[in-house]
Design a protein around this motif. Structure first.
Motif, PDB file in Angstrom:
ATOM      1  N   UNK A   1       0.817  -1.019  -0.006  1.00 26.38           N
ATOM      2  CA  UNK A   1      -0.090  -0.078   0.080  1.00 26.38           C
ATOM      3  C   UNK A   1       0.922   1.472  -0.071  1.00 26.38           C
ATOM      4  N   UNK A   2       1.852   1.290   0.681  1.00 26.90           N
ATOM      5  CA  UNK A   2       2.975   2.477   1.040  1.00 26.90           C
ATOM      6  C   UNK A   2       3.473   2.788  -0.243  1.00 26.90           C
ATOM      7  N   UNK A   3       3.999   1.705  -0.849  1.00 26.88           N
ATOM      8  CA  UNK A   3       4.695   1.689  -2.040  1.00 26.88           C
ATOM      9  C   UNK A   3       4.029   2.207  -3.466  1.00 26.88           C
ATOM     10  N   UNK A   4       2.539   2.189  -3.411  1.00 27.02           N
ATOM     11  CA  UNK A   4       1.734   2.431  -4.497  1.00 27.02           C
ATOM     12  C   UNK A   4       1.045   3.824  -4.290  1.00 27.02           C
ATOM     13  N   UNK A   5       1.043   4.350  -2.741  1.00 28.96           N
ATOM     14  CA  UNK A   5       0.324   5.307  -2.352  1.00 28.96           C
ATOM     15  C   UNK A   5       0.849   6.708  -3.227  1.00 28.96           C
ATOM     16  N   UNK A   6      -0.084   7.627  -3.248  1.00 28.80           N
ATOM     17  CA  UNK A   6       0.170   8.865  -3.869  1.00 28.80           C
ATOM     18  C   UNK A   6       0.543   9.881  -2.626  1.00 28.80           C
ATOM     19  N   UNK A   7      -0.378   9.757  -1.640  1.00 33.83           N
ATOM     20  CA  UNK A   7      -0.223  10.593  -0.398  1.00 33.83           C
ATOM     21  C   UNK A   7      -0.376   9.385   0.725  1.00 33.83           C
ATOM     22  N   UNK A   8       0.181   9.656   2.045  1.00 34.38           N
ATOM     23  CA  UNK A   8       0.323   9.074   3.272  1.00 34.38           C
ATOM     24  C   UNK A   8      -0.216   9.867   4.332  1.00 34.38           C
ATOM     25  N   UNK A   9      -1.364   9.697   4.893  1.00 36.90           N
ATOM     26  CA  UNK A   9      -1.532  10.489   6.045  1.00 36.90           C
ATOM     27  C   UNK A   9      -1.417   9.928   7.293  1.00 36.90           C
ATOM     28  N   UNK A  10      -0.671  10.315   8.312  1.00 37.69           N
ATOM     29  CA  UNK A  10      -0.461   9.420   9.406  1.00 37.69           C
ATOM     30  C   UNK A  10      -0.602  10.617  10.597  1.00 37.69           C
ATOM     31  N   UNK A  11      -0.714  10.174  12.059  1.00 36.51           N
ATOM     32  CA  UNK A  11      -1.189  11.033  12.992  1.00 36.51           C
ATOM     33  C   UNK A  11       0.106  12.051  13.618  1.00 36.51           C
ATOM     34  N   UNK A  12       1.267  11.221  13.379  1.00 40.04           N
ATOM     35  CA  UNK A  12       2.371  12.068  13.971  1.00 40.04           C
ATOM     36  C   UNK A  12       2.727  12.071  15.557  1.00 40.04           C
ATOM     37  N   UNK A  13       3.455  12.931  16.159  1.00 38.51           N
ATOM     38  CA  UNK A  13       3.580  13.239  17.589  1.00 38.51           C
ATOM     39  C   UNK A  13       4.033  11.628  18.047  1.00 38.51           C
ATOM     40  N   UNK A  14       4.695  10.861  17.141  1.00 36.83           N
ATOM     41  CA  UNK A  14       4.881   9.632  17.845  1.00 36.83           C
ATOM     42  C   UNK A  14       3.917   8.614  18.265  1.00 36.83           C
ATOM     43  N   UNK A  15       2.650   8.906  17.843  1.00 35.84           N
ATOM     44  CA  UNK A  15       1.645   7.948  18.057  1.00 35.84           C
ATOM     45  C   UNK A  15       1.978   6.588  17.417  1.00 35.84           C
ATOM     46  N   UNK A  16       2.502   6.518  16.257  1.00 39.79           N
ATOM     47  CA  UNK A  16       2.544   5.388  15.543  1.00 39.79           C
ATOM     48  C   UNK A  16       4.232   4.741  15.695  1.00 39.79           C
ATOM     49  N   UNK A  17       4.650   5.126  16.886  1.00 40.53           N
ATOM     50  CA  UNK A  17       5.981   4.655  17.233  1.00 40.53           C
ATOM     51  C   UNK A  17       6.936   5.044  16.172  1.00 40.53           C
TER      52      UNK A  17
END
Length: 302
Positions: free
Chosen positions: A71-87
């Motif tokens: 999914x990440x390889x094929x994505x145009x955009x990646x949205x994530x929370x940040x502030x190290x929520x996702x470690x």
């Protein structure tokens, strides 16, 4: 985890920049269920949205699957929370962005000086920002502006969807405020499995106590249970709450410790903290999740 990080970074050797699907739609990947729900509300059928995490998934401890890497390889955009929520994934996203893959931390929409501090996270901020509805409004605008930037032909539709969604959030906030008014101020003490509800507490005037720390990577110890047991007894708290993305055992141990000292405390219900409920249910949406949480809290603590 190091191997996982290496594999994710190797994606950059295969895919940089943006590419569209055969159907021409912008392909967007999201991390948490809250962000997925938001992007789906704004983008609708005009984009392709794929979430990495599902219902009940703990983002603090999440390890990406092979499917996630595709999914990440094929994505145009990646949205994530940040502030190290996702470690450590946050470090990966930042490196991917520096190498040409567009990754967006939705927390960048917020003035950092207004955030609640945290010594635990590398960001030094509490990352559970979705529990502040004002923040979520700012993030909605930010996501909309980003989608317009990368898919300008759908600007009008994105803005229309944003306006509809923001009106729903405004109505939700009014509804929740009315519901919370049913609860006397002295009863507004929220004890949960981990410390995810500080922004909620600040917004609606609750004292919030988490058995574990801000991250579920921090295990609750015997001293934590003893300390909060005394707090519950001293404040005559009627109910404590489990969370859908955190094992029940720590809260059940707390309940047993309280009852061992001849004080009854109920488990008031299950709250959604770091993930939404099951897809296709009311709780599987941001609005439905928040409504469920407030109704559960107020009804148990009255």
């Amino acid at each position: 985890m190091k191997n996982t990080l290496y594999i994710l970074l190797s994606i950059l050797l295969i895919s940089c920049g943006t590419q569209k699907e055969d159907n021409g739609k912008l392909k967007v990947v999201t991390t948490t269920t809250m962000i997925t729900d938001l992007v789906e509300n704004i983008g609708g059928d005009l984009i392709e949205t794929q979430g990495m995490m599902g219902s009940g998934v703990d983002p603090h401890l999440y390890k990406p699957s092979e499917g996630d890497m595709t999914k990440l390889a094929n994505a145009d955009l990646i949205f994530y929370n940040g502030l190290h929520l996702e470690g450590k994934l946050v470090d990966v996203f930042e490196k991917m962005n520096a190498r040409g893959k567009t990754t967006i931390a939705v927390s960048d929409a917020i003035d950092k000086s207004t955030l609640i501090g945290s010594d635990y996270f590398a960001s030094n901020y509490d990352p559970h920002i979705w529990f502040d509805i004002n923040y979520w409004t700012q993030i909605t605008d930010y996501v909309t502006e980003t989608l317009i930037k990368y898919n300008p032909e759908n600007k009008v539709a994105f803005e229309k969807n944003r306006d509809i969604y923001l009106e729903k959030i405004k109505t939700l906030n009014e509804e929740l405020s009315d519901k919370i008014e049913e609860l006397p101020k002295e009863n507004r003490i929220l004890v949960t499995a981990h410390d995810a509800f500080n922004y909620f507490g600040r917004s609606y005037d609750f004292e919030v106590v988490g058995l574990q720390g801000l991250s579920t990577a921090t295990e609750a110890g015997v001293k934590d249970v003893q300390r909060i047991t005394q707090f519950i007894i001293e404040h005559k708290i009627k109910a404590v709450f489990v969370e859908s993305s955190v094992p029940r055992r720590t809260v059940e141990a707390l309940q047993a410790a309280v009852e061992a000292q001849d004080h009854v405390v109920e488990i008031g219900g299950e709250l959604y903290s770091d993930a939404l409920g099951s897809a296709g249910t009311d709780e599987g949406t941001y609005i439905g999740m928040y409504r469920h949480n407030v109704n559960t809290i107020v009804n148990a603590l009255k």
